[in-house]
Design an enzyme around this catalytic site. Sequence first.
Site, PDB file in Angstrom:
ATOM      1  N   SER A 178      14.445  10.091  20.401  1.00  0.00           N
ATOM      2  CA  SER A 178      13.460   9.538  19.863  1.00  0.00           C
ATOM      3  C   SER A 178      12.177  10.269  20.079  1.00  0.00           C
ATOM      4  O   SER A 178      12.066  11.264  19.490  1.00  0.00           O
ATOM      5  CB  SER A 178      13.353   8.015  20.431  1.00  0.00           C
ATOM      6  N   ASP A 275      13.420  -1.118  14.668  1.00  0.00           N
ATOM      7  CA  ASP A 275      14.414  -0.266  14.449  1.00  0.00           C
ATOM      8  C   ASP A 275      14.241   0.236  13.047  1.00  0.00           C
ATOM      9  O   ASP A 275      14.438   1.364  12.685  1.00  0.00           O
ATOM     10  CB  ASP A 275      15.938  -1.105  14.680  1.00  0.00           C
ATOM     11  N   HIS A 309      18.292   3.205  15.318  1.00  0.00           N
ATOM     12  CA  HIS A 309      17.540   3.820  16.480  1.00  0.00           C
ATOM     13  C   HIS A 309      18.099   3.798  17.855  1.00  0.00           C
ATOM     14  O   HIS A 309      17.486   2.929  18.541  1.00  0.00           O
ATOM     15  CB  HIS A 309      15.928   3.582  16.216  1.00  0.00           C
TER      16      HIS A 309
END
Length: 331
Positions: A178, A275, A309
């Site tokens: 991320s 997400d 994610h």
Amino acid sequence: MDRNPAVHHPVSRRRLLTGVAGVATAGAFAGALTAPTPARAAGNGHGLHIVDRNENGGRLQYYRFATDAIAWDPAVNVLLPDGYHTSGKRYPVLYLLHGGNADFRTFHLQDNIINLTAGREIIVVMPDASTGWYSNPVSSNTGPRNWETFHIAQLLPWIDSNFRTFAEYNGRAVAGFSMGGFGALKYAAKYYGHFCSVSSHSGPASLRRDLGLVVHWANATSAALDLGGGTVYGAPFWNEARVNADNPVQRIGSYHNKRIFLAAGTSPDPVNWFDTINETQVLAGQREFRAALGRAGIPHEWREVPGGHYFRHELFVQDLNGMLGRLRRAT
């Protein structure tokens, strides 16, 4: 007080220096992580002063530092390979960068990095980064938050000074999830000679697409969670030079002669807005980045898999195999 170094919570410098926070012990991990003898004790240097530590004969080592780069005392977990304390070998290093609203413990507590790297001859360095986007911010209302300085100018040479590493281009990889995936792409391009392999697991690779959505997200999250209203890139007007310098898709030439690994999910949860926004933007940005790499003739690996994610352990293991194939081997 926590008894385990890997779950030692962030502590202010004032608390550490007044003796409120003691030295953590191996605790519950003693049986799983200890070996007959510890490595040589680490020392201060490169702008870092150790204020808390847990050095033991096992794989997981913990350090917390006072540094002028950060207003509080950031920490790092250093995961050593099996046999480090007795082998006498030098090892390649992976700098593994966490995502936003997380800390140096994330890969240990949530992702079982000890088992994922078992039997692999590599040192894994997992530093604090708050939600600072691996940057020296344009503004901060909470004191220094110069994460880029801490990681690149201080921690990296400190690791090479205190552990048996290869302090060279072919001895280092950088990867992240991320926000950390963005940080890995940024550091690999901006500091070309430091890392021969770069991996981004669900990390954004394009800052300016969709009217700069990722820049706005970086500014908003850092303002709320790290900078007390300050921003990484400036608001309402950006520092354009910083965006240009940090934007992976604008630094394509800096990825020549590196191993590159990219991973993203193709089906984020439509009910979960967080997400959906995150992985939809990640996927689009990585595709833009991959297309630019392709036009430049730069080889790269990529995975698009179902889901949203999150950090995919099976893809990390594939990635780790590729890193070890590119990095200098332990000797």
